[in-house]
Design a protein around this motif. Structure first.
Motif, PDB file in Angstrom:
ATOM      1  N   PRO A  57       0.800  -1.235   0.000  1.00 63.30           N
ATOM      2  CA  PRO A  57       0.000   0.000   0.000  1.00 63.30           C
ATOM      3  C   PRO A  57       0.828   1.279   0.000  1.00 63.30           C
ATOM      4  O   PRO A  57       0.301   2.334  -0.348  1.00 63.30           O
ATOM      5  CB  PRO A  57      -0.840  -0.128   1.276  1.00 63.30           C
ATOM      6  N   HIS A  58       2.104   1.184   0.361  1.00 59.71           N
ATOM      7  CA  HIS A  58       2.912   2.398   0.415  1.00 59.71           C
ATOM      8  C   HIS A  58       4.125   2.324  -0.519  1.00 59.71           C
ATOM      9  O   HIS A  58       5.162   2.947  -0.262  1.00 59.71           O
ATOM     10  CB  HIS A  58       3.335   2.682   1.859  1.00 59.71           C
ATOM     11  N   ILE A  59       3.982   1.559  -1.581  1.00 60.28           N
ATOM     12  CA  ILE A  59       4.982   1.512  -2.648  1.00 60.28           C
ATOM     13  C   ILE A  59       4.249   1.660  -3.972  1.00 60.28           C
ATOM     14  O   ILE A  59       3.248   0.982  -4.210  1.00 60.28           O
ATOM     15  CB  ILE A  59       5.782   0.194  -2.637  1.00 60.28           C
ATOM     16  N   ILE A  60       4.737   2.552  -4.819  1.00 60.64           N
ATOM     17  CA  ILE A  60       4.125   2.738  -6.129  1.00 60.64           C
ATOM     18  C   ILE A  60       4.264   1.445  -6.930  1.00 60.64           C
ATOM     19  O   ILE A  60       5.367   0.923  -7.093  1.00 60.64           O
ATOM     20  CB  ILE A  60       4.805   3.891  -6.893  1.00 60.64           C
ATOM     21  N   SER A  61       3.172   0.935  -7.432  1.00 62.34           N
ATOM     22  CA  SER A  61       3.187  -0.331  -8.173  1.00 62.34           C
ATOM     23  C   SER A  61       3.682  -0.123  -9.598  1.00 62.34           C
ATOM     24  O   SER A  61       3.263   0.812 -10.289  1.00 62.34           O
ATOM     25  CB  SER A  61       1.784  -0.934  -8.211  1.00 62.34           C
ATOM     26  N   VAL A  62       4.610  -0.979 -10.019  1.00 60.73           N
ATOM     27  CA  VAL A  62       5.052  -1.021 -11.406  1.00 60.73           C
ATOM     28  C   VAL A  62       4.161  -2.030 -12.122  1.00 60.73           C
ATOM     29  O   VAL A  62       4.150  -3.212 -11.788  1.00 60.73           O
ATOM     30  CB  VAL A  62       6.534  -1.428 -11.512  1.00 60.73           C
ATOM     31  N   LEU A  63       3.405  -1.559 -13.113  1.00 62.70           N
ATOM     32  CA  LEU A  63       2.392  -2.401 -13.744  1.00 62.70           C
ATOM     33  C   LEU A  63       2.937  -3.209 -14.904  1.00 62.70           C
ATOM     34  O   LEU A  63       2.578  -4.364 -15.093  1.00 62.70           O
ATOM     35  CB  LEU A  63       1.231  -1.518 -14.232  1.00 62.70           C
TER      36      LEU A  63
END
Length: 640
Positions: A433-439
């Protein structure tokens, strides 16, 4: 640009009158060519400087060139004319067939010149040119072997004065003191590094002493270290000597007179250094050999200048590929703040994980699923765009473009590329929840692309700059969230190494409360890949002591702990750490000396002070683990 006359001949100041033959010199932002002047048939040297890579005005360059064009001395290179062609500055000067002392040593004398008479003959000519230059109230600021050129008779000419200095900005003030940061680190005087009180011609005396050691050993002291460590060692260590710079503890073969010249030049306090005129009176420079002695001993069995340039170019490229990957190849000494800033983003929603790319089939087809919008920001190594994921009914996302070099077929590079793909496959699976997701991640011929979820509120850095100091409860909550994010990364064997407020984004929850999300800076973890033309640069005030070292293996999870402490300090103080320092060198020195930022003393909350001090401890082993941080009284009771 002024036209210079040679007798009745006026040198043309347009590129069409010069035929470039071949390269005879290579620099960071310039290339030197042997050329023919079509107007008179003379062979000349043409130095072409890329003005896009300089940071000074054209008017300042014109003023400095006007000054140096009037210089006339047997040991200073003669400039004929100069002019602008598109984004290039062309400097036309006399052609010196011998090339530089540096590339001669690199070719035939890699361990230095063994003949003290030869060294004395070269240095005396350099000193004579320096005396003239200083009498004219000029400072060279970059005396070194690569700027000492030779004609075919063994006469030494000092090159790259004036222009190389002013291109990096600034002039002497009314006190005769320079205020700019110019020079090559290994040869740079301490006062030039520190930029506290300015400097004068005594900076050239220090560089002359370092050049003397370079001639004796084949390289400058500290030459094997990255620039930042060179700066630290120069400022903290005792001045180098012949004894301390000889490889393998070998006994010095040089005379006491030569040693005296070096020690006289290498005084840390500029006022204690001798003048160039007084230095010339030293007994070491009495009765030295003539220029024909230099020619006889340096030019014997020496390849052509063109061939030497080709070899040096190959060696430099090989060294660059094998150098410390943490040091950007185009590192300048103005240290601009190049962090990308993304603003004006629309609100996004949670995006489900996409299927990871296949290691051996990273085709650009994946990119077809995304539509690129307007540019949102650009930094030192990538460009960020607004984008849309067409597979998820137009979901707003961010697209990141990282330029890459042409792919290599070398076995080692192919292996690194496979390791890169394996790592990035893991990155796409990270969900917190507190890491930007790499899609998604994919490659094209020109760039590595990756898509990430959208954070609509901008960076923590912008928040602090706009709102000032953060409320203590908000700082505690955000610190807790970042600690959880780092714990997750460390559990997956990933060290972030670039934690700072510019890499922490804000997003709004349904109750309008701001949460933080750490950017997963994948480029820090693929730094060994040789194809990347540019690499990210950590904000100077967040660099931990071990990050100034030259050994990558010293990085641990404790590096992220240090940066977390600095983030909390910036939140509570309302400004970046070490804001009292004028430049990176001052920050570097304070960090290496174990001095904490002045802003820390102003933090009123005692628990916050203790928390920050524990995180930014000078010794990594004395910093708390992430698990211990999560139990720290400062954040243990914070509301997630």
């Amino acid at each position: 640009m002024p036209e210079n006359k040679q007798g009745d001949f006026v040198w043309p100041n347009e590129a069409q009158y010069y035929e470039l033959l071949h390269e005879i010199g290579i620099g960071a932002s310039a290339t030197v060519w042997e050329a023919v002047c079509k107007a008179n048939g003379d062979h000349v040297a043409v130095k072409i400087v890329n003005l896009d890579e300089t940071n000074t005005s054209l008017d300042e360059v014109r003023k400095e060139i006007k000054v140096i064009s009037r210089c006339s001395h047997p040991n200073i290179i003669t400039y004929y004319t100069s002019f602008i062609k598109e984004n290039e500055l062309w400097l036309v000067m006399e052609l010196l067939e011998g090339g530089s002392v540096y590339d001669i040593m690199r070719t035939n004398f890699p361990n230095g010149l063994q003949d003290e008479d030869l060294i004395a003959a070269i240095l005396k000519q350099v000193l004579q040119g320096m005396c003239y230059f200083h009498e004219c109230l000029h400072i060279h600021r970059d005396i070194k072997a690569s700027n000492l050129l030779l004609d075919k008779h063994g006469n030494v000419r000092i090159a790259d004065f004036g222009v190389s200095a002013i291109i990096n900005g600034g002039f002497m003030d009314r006190r005769g003191v320079r205020q700019t940061f110019v020079g090559t680190p290994c040869w740079m005087a301490p006062e030039v590094m520190e930029q506290v009180t300015g400097y004068d011609y005594k900076a050239d005396i220090w560089s002359f002493g370092i050049t003397a050691l370079e001639l004796a050993n084949g390289h400058a002291p500290f030459a094997k270290y990255p620039p930042m460590k060179v700066l630290l060692m120069t400022l903290q260590n005792e001045p180098p000597t012949l004894e301390t710079t000889l490889a393998g503890g070998k006994k010095s073969r040089f005379s006491s007179k030569f040693k005296e010249v070096i020690s006289t030049c290498l005084k840390k306090e500029p006022k204690e250094r001798i003048t160039s005129a007084k230095l010339l009176e030293k007994s070491f420079f009495k009765g030295v050999k003539k220029s024909d002695y230099v020619a006889k001993h340096l030019f014997n069995k020496l390849p052509s200048l063109q061939e030497r340039t080709r070899r040096v170019k190959e060696q430099l490229e090989a060294e660059k590929a094998a150098s410390d990957p943490r040091i950007p190849a185009s590192m300048g000494w103005d240290f601009p703040d190049e962090e990308e800033e993304v603003t004006g983003l629309a609100e996004g929603t949670e995006t489900p994980a996409a299927a990871p790319p296949v290691v051996d089939a990273w085709h650009s087809d994946v990119g077809a699923h995304y539509t690129k919008g307007q540019e949102a920001g650009a930094g030192s190594y990538k460009i960020v765009y607004h984008g849309v994921d067409n597979r998820n009914t137009g979901l707003a996302i961010m697209l990141h473009e990282v330029p890459i070099k042409a792919q290599s077929t070398e076995d080692e590079d192919v292996e690194k590329r496979a390791q890169l793909h394996e790592f990035l496959d893991r990155v796409t699976k990270l969900r917190h929840p507190h890491i930007i997701s790499v899609l998604d991640i994919w490659e094209t011929a020109e760039a590595l692309w990756y898509a990430t979820e959208l954070c609509e509120t901008g960076s923590l850095q912008t928040y602090v700059e706009t709102n000032g100091p953060t409320h203590i409860d908000t700082a505690r909550r955000w610190a807790l969230q970042l600690a959880h994010a780092l714990q997750y990364l460390h559990a997956h064997s990933i060290i972030h190494r670039n934690v700072n407020t510019a890499e922490v984004l804000l997003r709004t929850k349904q109750d309008k409360v701001l949460d933080v999300a750490l950017c997963e800076e994948i480029l820090w973890n693929i730094r060994d890949d040789p194809r990347f033309a540019l690499r990210p640069k950590q904000r100077d005030s967040y660099l931990s002591p071990e990050q100034y070292d030259d050994t990558a293996e010293k990085y641990t999870e404790k590096t992220d702990v240090y940066s977390l402490g600095m983030v909390v300090l910036e939140l509570l103080s309302g400004g970046p750490p070490y804001s009292e320092c004028k430049n990176t060198i001052m920050i570097c020195r304070r960090v290496s000396q174990g001095k904490t930022p002045q802003a820390l003393d102003a933090v009123e909350d005692s628990l916050a002070q203790l928390f920050i001090r524990s995180c930014i401890n000078q010794q990594p082993g004395n910093r708390p683990t992430i698990e211990a941080i999560l139990q720290d009284p400062f954040i243990a009771g914070a509301v997630p």
